[in-house]
Design a protein around this motif. Sequence first.
Motif, PDB file in Angstrom:
ATOM      1  N   SER A 238     -19.390 -13.745  -1.165  1.00  0.00           N
ATOM      2  CA  SER A 238     -17.998 -13.579  -1.590  1.00  0.00           C
ATOM      3  C   SER A 238     -17.423 -14.929  -1.976  1.00  0.00           C
ATOM      4  O   SER A 238     -17.790 -15.972  -1.410  1.00  0.00           O
ATOM      5  CB  SER A 238     -17.166 -12.972  -0.452  1.00  0.00           C
ATOM      6  OG  SER A 238     -15.787 -12.983  -0.778  1.00  0.00           O
ATOM      7  N   ALA A 240     -13.875 -15.093  -2.351  1.00  0.00           N
ATOM      8  CA  ALA A 240     -12.448 -14.967  -2.050  1.00  0.00           C
ATOM      9  C   ALA A 240     -11.994 -16.083  -1.114  1.00  0.00           C
ATOM     10  O   ALA A 240     -12.816 -16.713  -0.432  1.00  0.00           O
ATOM     11  CB  ALA A 240     -12.180 -13.604  -1.407  1.00  0.00           C
ATOM     12  N   LEU A 318      -0.739 -11.507   6.563  1.00  0.00           N
ATOM     13  CA  LEU A 318      -0.814 -10.651   5.389  1.00  0.00           C
ATOM     14  C   LEU A 318      -0.014 -11.197   4.216  1.00  0.00           C
ATOM     15  O   LEU A 318      -0.149 -10.707   3.093  1.00  0.00           O
ATOM     16  CB  LEU A 318      -0.339  -9.238   5.735  1.00  0.00           C
ATOM     17  CG  LEU A 318      -1.191  -8.490   6.762  1.00  0.00           C
ATOM     18  CD1 LEU A 318      -0.708  -7.074   6.943  1.00  0.00           C
ATOM     19  CD2 LEU A 318      -2.654  -8.494   6.360  1.00  0.00           C
ATOM     20  N   THR A 319       0.819 -12.207   4.471  1.00  0.00           N
ATOM     21  CA  THR A 319       1.561 -12.829   3.374  1.00  0.00           C
ATOM     22  C   THR A 319       0.747 -13.937   2.700  1.00  0.00           C
ATOM     23  O   THR A 319       1.203 -14.526   1.715  1.00  0.00           O
ATOM     24  CB  THR A 319       2.902 -13.411   3.874  1.00  0.00           C
ATOM     25  OG1 THR A 319       2.642 -14.540   4.748  1.00  0.00           O
ATOM     26  CG2 THR A 319       3.702 -12.370   4.629  1.00  0.00           C
ATOM     27  N   TYR A 320      -0.441 -14.226   3.217  1.00  0.00           N
ATOM     28  CA  TYR A 320      -1.289 -15.263   2.643  1.00  0.00           C
ATOM     29  C   TYR A 320      -1.747 -14.809   1.255  1.00  0.00           C
ATOM     30  O   TYR A 320      -2.196 -13.682   1.082  1.00  0.00           O
ATOM     31  CB  TYR A 320      -2.497 -15.501   3.543  1.00  0.00           C
ATOM     32  CG  TYR A 320      -3.318 -16.726   3.205  1.00  0.00           C
ATOM     33  CD1 TYR A 320      -3.030 -17.954   3.780  1.00  0.00           C
ATOM     34  CD2 TYR A 320      -4.377 -16.650   2.309  1.00  0.00           C
ATOM     35  CE1 TYR A 320      -3.785 -19.081   3.485  1.00  0.00           C
ATOM     36  CE2 TYR A 320      -5.143 -17.769   2.006  1.00  0.00           C
ATOM     37  CZ  TYR A 320      -4.837 -18.973   2.590  1.00  0.00           C
ATOM     38  OH  TYR A 320      -5.576 -20.087   2.290  1.00  0.00           O
ATOM     39  N   ARG A 323      -5.615 -12.338  -1.553  1.00  0.00           N
ATOM     40  CA  ARG A 323      -6.471 -11.312  -0.947  1.00  0.00           C
ATOM     41  C   ARG A 323      -7.694 -11.916  -0.258  1.00  0.00           C
ATOM     42  O   ARG A 323      -8.839 -11.709  -0.644  1.00  0.00           O
ATOM     43  CB  ARG A 323      -6.927 -10.314  -2.013  1.00  0.00           C
ATOM     44  CG  ARG A 323      -7.547  -9.013  -1.463  1.00  0.00           C
ATOM     45  CD  ARG A 323      -7.876  -8.065  -2.605  1.00  0.00           C
ATOM     46  NE  ARG A 323      -8.598  -6.909  -2.120  1.00  0.00           N
ATOM     47  CZ  ARG A 323      -9.922  -6.892  -1.895  1.00  0.00           C
ATOM     48  NH1 ARG A 323     -10.645  -7.964  -2.104  1.00  0.00           N
ATOM     49  NH2 ARG A 323     -10.506  -5.784  -1.464  1.00  0.00           N
ATOM     50  N   ASP A 325     -10.732 -13.020   2.399  1.00  0.00           N
ATOM     51  CA  ASP A 325     -11.597 -12.479   3.437  1.00  0.00           C
ATOM     52  C   ASP A 325     -11.030 -12.959   4.775  1.00  0.00           C
ATOM     53  O   ASP A 325     -10.417 -14.028   4.855  1.00  0.00           O
ATOM     54  CB  ASP A 325     -13.031 -12.976   3.270  1.00  0.00           C
ATOM     55  CG  ASP A 325     -13.720 -12.353   2.063  1.00  0.00           C
ATOM     56  OD1 ASP A 325     -13.304 -11.265   1.638  1.00  0.00           O
ATOM     57  OD2 ASP A 325     -14.672 -12.972   1.554  1.00  0.00           O
ATOM     58  N   LEU A 341      -3.075  -3.417   6.747  1.00  0.00           N
ATOM     59  CA  LEU A 341      -3.723  -3.363   5.437  1.00  0.00           C
ATOM     60  C   LEU A 341      -4.104  -1.932   5.035  1.00  0.00           C
ATOM     61  O   LEU A 341      -4.573  -1.706   3.915  1.00  0.00           O
ATOM     62  CB  LEU A 341      -4.985  -4.228   5.435  1.00  0.00           C
ATOM     63  CG  LEU A 341      -4.768  -5.742   5.425  1.00  0.00           C
ATOM     64  CD1 LEU A 341      -6.079  -6.465   5.705  1.00  0.00           C
ATOM     65  CD2 LEU A 341      -4.192  -6.189   4.083  1.00  0.00           C
ATOM     66  N   THR A 361     -15.144  -3.760   4.209  1.00  0.00           N
ATOM     67  CA  THR A 361     -14.129  -2.723   4.111  1.00  0.00           C
ATOM     68  C   THR A 361     -14.468  -1.805   2.938  1.00  0.00           C
ATOM     69  O   THR A 361     -15.262  -2.167   2.060  1.00  0.00           O
ATOM     70  CB  THR A 361     -12.731  -3.325   3.893  1.00  0.00           C
ATOM     71  OG1 THR A 361     -12.705  -3.979   2.610  1.00  0.00           O
ATOM     72  CG2 THR A 361     -12.399  -4.342   4.979  1.00  0.00           C
ATOM     73  N   ASP A 363     -12.924  -1.241   0.319  1.00  0.00           N
ATOM     74  CA  ASP A 363     -12.595  -1.851  -0.974  1.00  0.00           C
ATOM     75  C   ASP A 363     -13.315  -3.182  -1.202  1.00  0.00           C
ATOM     76  O   ASP A 363     -12.981  -3.928  -2.127  1.00  0.00           O
ATOM     77  CB  ASP A 363     -11.086  -2.042  -1.106  1.00  0.00           C
ATOM     78  CG  ASP A 363     -10.504  -2.998  -0.071  1.00  0.00           C
ATOM     79  OD1 ASP A 363     -11.260  -3.443   0.815  1.00  0.00           O
ATOM     80  OD2 ASP A 363      -9.305  -3.305  -0.148  1.00  0.00           O
ATOM     81  N   ARG A 365     -13.724  -5.967   0.828  1.00  0.00           N
ATOM     82  CA  ARG A 365     -13.322  -7.200   1.503  1.00  0.00           C
ATOM     83  C   ARG A 365     -14.255  -7.468   2.688  1.00  0.00           C
ATOM     84  O   ARG A 365     -14.710  -6.539   3.359  1.00  0.00           O
ATOM     85  CB  ARG A 365     -11.882  -7.066   2.008  1.00  0.00           C
ATOM     86  CG  ARG A 365     -11.282  -8.361   2.534  1.00  0.00           C
ATOM     87  CD  ARG A 365     -10.000  -8.097   3.326  1.00  0.00           C
ATOM     88  NE  ARG A 365      -8.931  -7.523   2.558  1.00  0.00           N
ATOM     89  CZ  ARG A 365      -7.808  -8.172   2.209  1.00  0.00           C
ATOM     90  NH1 ARG A 365      -7.644  -9.426   2.570  1.00  0.00           N
ATOM     91  NH2 ARG A 365      -6.871  -7.549   1.525  1.00  0.00           N
TER      92      ARG A 365
END
Length: 394
Positions: A238, A240, A318-320, A323, A325, A341, A361, A363, A365
């Motif tokens: 990944s 991300a 979650l505001t980071y 998206r 990992d 999430l 996940t 999706d 992640r």
Amino acid sequence: MASQPSHPFRSPAVLALADDLSGAAETACALGGAVRLSLTADTVAGADGDLVVDLDSRHLPSAAAAEAVRKTLHGVRDRLLYKKVDSQLRGNLAAEAAAYAEGAKALVIAPALPAARRTVTGGVVHLDGVALHRTDGWRAERSAAPRSIAEALTGLAVRTVPLNVVRAAPDALDAEFRRIAAAGAHPIPEAETDADLDAIAAAALRLGAGFRLLGSGGLAAALGRALERTPVAAPEKSTAPLLFVVGTAEPGAVAQIAQLTALGAHHVPLDPGELTSGTARLPDVTGTAPTVLSIDGSAGLSPGAGRALSTALAALALTYPGRPDLVLTGGETARVALDALGIRELAPLGEIHHGAVRSRTPDGRTVVTRPGSYGAADSLRRIATALRPDLLRP
């Protein structure tokens, strides 16, 4: 000493229950193969294959936690049952064990976790050779640690099985488990090594579904070694952003974070008061280095405040942007973050080190979960290196 069975047992699919997410992930990985990890019990009916369910019951009142166990097991047939418990006996252990015991001949109770130097002798959990109630393992709990497993399981009749019986011939261990069950009690076999746990799991399998296993990730791993499962494929790489969310009050977390920051990670310690009041904010973070969010425990934390702090920390994470990992330490932190999430299922891919489970996940992640009390000082560094081998400077 007892040894691993010479051939795998063939069994029905496993249904395992855990009271928090990091424990559920640990159990899923320990069982091996393509295990589904569900964050809701609604998927149990009609599910195929091995399934681990996070009941998210660690924080519930004891009666509600017991009912969660009963509801999940209601109508379950043709499943090999496993109940994951905390190796330091935290959570609603007595209430959940009593509900789990309903309809069973006996529970085989083995919370030893040799990989983390947690053993059971004389019916007492020991951490590095020290009785649990003489350690600080319960410093963040509202009450004192139990002096024995029997005390932690108040309401259940239990009998200790000495180590020499655990390491005796299989017939002798089977007979002792049967004798204890016939007397209306549940065996607590002593265990110091993985080989001891292998012998315990093998005995329960030989005795049949009426003998249900209840133990830590160590016993789950012993069960996994005894079962025939196909390994899962290696995870894909990944690119991300990588965000660590350290939601544990364990003192060892400070040293773990220090090893990451020494390699260039951004560390953002957050004031507990600002977190719970909703005034905490993330600073602007630039570059590709991992970011670590943690609760600043330098002034001490209030016992019992963990759920509120974990919820606030997860909400802030979650505001980071981008998206990311996620590496989530502490079962409560992991659960509330994934709930926020909308993630209801994980596919475990393997362990980075003991207890640090990498999952995918639906999706795509990557999520790593790890109990707060696990890991040496290099734990977070090892996780970062496994996920992003070229990201941190040497």
